[in-house]
Motif scaffolding. Sequence first.
Motif, short mmCIF file in Angstrom:
data_model
loop_
_atom_site.label_atom_id
_atom_site.label_comp_id
_atom_site.label_asym_id
_atom_site.label_seq_id
_atom_site.Cartn_x
_atom_site.Cartn_y
_atom_site.Cartn_z
N LEU A 185 -47.24 -28.81 21.66
CA LEU A 185 -47.64 -28.69 23.05
C LEU A 185 -49.13 -28.36 23.21
O LEU A 185 -49.77 -28.90 24.12
CB LEU A 185 -46.78 -27.63 23.76
CG LEU A 185 -45.30 -28.01 23.96
CD1 LEU A 185 -44.53 -26.87 24.62
CD2 LEU A 185 -45.15 -29.29 24.78
N PRO A 186 -49.73 -27.52 22.36
CA PRO A 186 -51.18 -27.29 22.49
C PRO A 186 -52.01 -28.55 22.32
O PRO A 186 -53.01 -28.74 23.03
CB PRO A 186 -51.48 -26.27 21.38
CG PRO A 186 -50.19 -25.54 21.18
CD PRO A 186 -49.13 -26.59 21.39
N ALA A 220 -48.76 -25.48 32.29
CA ALA A 220 -49.97 -25.84 31.56
C ALA A 220 -50.09 -27.35 31.39
O ALA A 220 -51.18 -27.93 31.57
CB ALA A 220 -49.98 -25.15 30.20
N LEU A 221 -48.99 -28.01 31.05
CA LEU A 221 -49.03 -29.47 30.88
C LEU A 221 -49.31 -30.17 32.20
O LEU A 221 -50.01 -31.18 32.25
CB LEU A 221 -47.70 -29.96 30.29
CG LEU A 221 -47.39 -29.54 28.86
CD1 LEU A 221 -46.03 -30.08 28.42
CD2 LEU A 221 -48.48 -30.01 27.90
N GLN A 222 -48.76 -29.62 33.29
CA GLN A 222 -48.98 -30.23 34.60
C GLN A 222 -50.44 -30.12 35.04
O GLN A 222 -50.97 -30.99 35.72
CB GLN A 222 -48.09 -29.55 35.66
CG GLN A 222 -46.61 -29.85 35.50
CD GLN A 222 -46.21 -31.18 36.11
OE1 GLN A 222 -47.01 -31.88 36.68
NE2 GLN A 222 -44.94 -31.53 35.97
N GLN A 255 -54.41 -34.14 27.18
CA GLN A 255 -54.36 -34.38 28.62
C GLN A 255 -55.67 -33.99 29.31
O GLN A 255 -56.11 -34.65 30.24
CB GLN A 255 -53.20 -33.59 29.23
CG GLN A 255 -51.83 -34.16 28.93
CD GLN A 255 -51.62 -35.48 29.65
OE1 GLN A 255 -51.34 -35.52 30.85
NE2 GLN A 255 -51.77 -36.58 28.94
N ILE A 256 -56.30 -32.92 28.82
CA ILE A 256 -57.61 -32.54 29.37
C ILE A 256 -58.62 -33.67 29.15
O ILE A 256 -59.37 -34.05 30.06
CB ILE A 256 -58.11 -31.23 28.74
CG1 ILE A 256 -57.26 -30.05 29.24
CG2 ILE A 256 -59.58 -30.99 29.08
CD1 ILE A 256 -57.63 -28.72 28.62
N SER A 272 -53.13 -29.65 32.89
CA SER A 272 -54.12 -30.03 31.87
C SER A 272 -54.91 -31.27 32.27
O SER A 272 -56.15 -31.29 32.17
CB SER A 272 -53.43 -30.26 30.52
OG SER A 272 -52.37 -31.20 30.65
N ILE A 322 -45.86 -36.74 32.73
CA ILE A 322 -45.70 -35.33 32.36
C ILE A 322 -44.64 -34.67 33.23
O ILE A 322 -43.83 -33.87 32.75
CB ILE A 322 -47.05 -34.58 32.48
CG1 ILE A 322 -48.02 -35.07 31.41
CG2 ILE A 322 -46.86 -33.08 32.37
CD1 ILE A 322 -47.58 -34.76 29.98
N TRP A 346 -45.63 -23.38 29.68
CA TRP A 346 -46.05 -24.68 29.15
C TRP A 346 -45.82 -25.80 30.15
O TRP A 346 -46.57 -26.76 30.21
CB TRP A 346 -45.35 -24.99 27.84
CG TRP A 346 -46.01 -24.32 26.67
CD1 TRP A 346 -45.51 -23.31 25.90
CD2 TRP A 346 -47.32 -24.59 26.18
NE1 TRP A 346 -46.44 -22.94 24.96
CE2 TRP A 346 -47.56 -23.71 25.10
CE3 TRP A 346 -48.33 -25.48 26.54
CZ2 TRP A 346 -48.75 -23.70 24.38
CZ3 TRP A 346 -49.51 -25.48 25.83
CH2 TRP A 346 -49.72 -24.60 24.77
N GLN A 347 -44.75 -25.67 30.93
CA GLN A 347 -44.51 -26.67 31.98
C GLN A 347 -45.69 -26.69 32.94
O GLN A 347 -46.21 -27.77 33.28
CB GLN A 347 -43.23 -26.32 32.74
CG GLN A 347 -42.88 -27.33 33.83
CD GLN A 347 -41.61 -26.96 34.57
OE1 GLN A 347 -40.74 -26.29 34.00
NE2 GLN A 347 -41.49 -27.36 35.81
N PHE A 400 -51.64 -30.62 25.39
CA PHE A 400 -52.46 -29.99 26.42
C PHE A 400 -53.92 -30.43 26.30
O PHE A 400 -54.55 -30.83 27.28
CB PHE A 400 -52.35 -28.46 26.29
CG PHE A 400 -53.20 -27.69 27.25
CD1 PHE A 400 -52.81 -27.52 28.57
CD2 PHE A 400 -54.40 -27.11 26.83
CE1 PHE A 400 -53.60 -26.80 29.46
CE2 PHE A 400 -55.19 -26.39 27.71
CZ PHE A 400 -54.78 -26.22 29.02
#
Length: 533
Positions: free
Chosen positions: A160-161, A111-113, A167-168, A115, A79, A108-109, A164
């Motif tokens: 992206l959602p 959030a992705l990091q 990744q969770i 998640s 990511i 989003w950067q 996200f």
Amino acid sequence: MNRDHESKPSYTEELEKPGVEYNENEKADASLRAEAIMAENAEHSMTVLEAVKAYPMASFWAFVFSCTIIMESYDVFLIGNFVALPAFKLKFGVPAEGQQYGVIETKWQSALQVSGQLGALIGVFVAGPLTSRIGYRYATLVGLMLLNAFIFIFYFANSLPVIFAAQILEGIPWGIFIANAPAYCSEIVPLRLRAPATQMLQMFWAIGSIIVGAVTYVYNTHLDENAYKIPIALQWLFPTPLAILIWFAPESPWWLTRKGKYEQAAHSVERLGRRSAVNSADQVAMMRRVIEMEESAKKPSYIELFKGTDLRRTLIVCGVYAAQNLTGNLIANQAVYFFQQAHVGENLAFALGLITSALQMIFVMLSWILTTYFGRRSIYLWGSAVNTVLLIALGIAASFGISTTANLAQASLGLIVSVLFTLGPAPASWVIIGETSAIRLRPLTTGIGRATYYIIEIPCIFLASYMLNPTGGNLGGKCGYVWGGTGLLCLITAYFFLPEMKGRSYREIDIMFKRKIPARHWKKTEIDVNDDE
């Protein structure tokens, strides 16, 4: 050396006193303690090489369980590299001035990091009770099977959602792996191998980043969706082969002893060591002695971690975990993106990211030598001090504006900080985490410690992303001032509260915590082999 207590007669000597009679239970208890003392003395007298020869399969199974860390490392760095990958930015980014392929928005950067860390935070709280109930093997197998399923969601995500959310979900099994691996590795090996066995976790973290670095370096010039789909699919390389191996792994003899399964524990010890070099009955007796010292009528619970002497142990584990995010580690996790913001070329940024990961693995292996001759406390403190100085130097270099010299200085210092972190503080942290917790509370302590890591990491990721992102703070290397300040705070705290546990058995560690010995006095304190508290 200072002695807490004068040397006492051994239990066997007490039994042999003339004119004194003991019942069968007392004799059995004394015999058990005598065997425990012999096992502990045998471990103290071993050299590292002798320990490897006596426990060859323990080293192998520690290696296997450490491999589970590759999967969290791989995805964290994946990511981190995706936000710098041209194809990923073309698909999911927004136009930005001076950015040829666009940029992933700061929100989003971040959030992705975070998640995966949000999922892992759930996972570590699941890991403690799950492992306490079904053991390290089965808990890890559950995590591996869940991961196989969740990778599908990540692979087929088109927004992206969805990424996200994927990744969770992937983070939940990561939490199980990261909570169980250091505890399992610490429990299956003898005293002399605890440091290298737990430090392997940092090596596999580096291996995960190397694989990511190599793959994204190859695909950073590709602009089609395969540039990010193939790296995602490569995650399937790990769970199934590891699950097959772990199915055949022995359960931790300490966990089996905690459950009162003494015969199975002895069998596990025999599978971990060579029968000609290891007395399984003595080993189990040693485990029983420690577990009886910690015995409580209550079932292990998270509340217990914050009571009495266990509170101090919990705070040390939580503090060491938290410090990993406050001493420049996030620069390493976003190395490629950091190099880009230091204004080095696109290809050079990915190449430097790969070089950083390769050097990290080499330096982790060098740390095995350091921990053989030096204590965990001294390595941690000196490593943290050097890191803090380098972070401040990084901030100073970035303060000279944009020039070829300043850019190269920032890139060089960023690389050095990332690499030296894996020589001192990072590998020493894993050893400290594995040794500090009480045996009966170990799955819960490592779980709550890793939870602290994620709780600190999540806001730090938002801060790090904001500081580096051109649409955010755009600080570049000036972030070194921030991480240098937090690193200094961690260094001061560790100096006063981190004890030296090198060469200590779990019995000795238990006793020293119960006697409330100050952290700076542990190294010169001697514990009698007959002491039970």
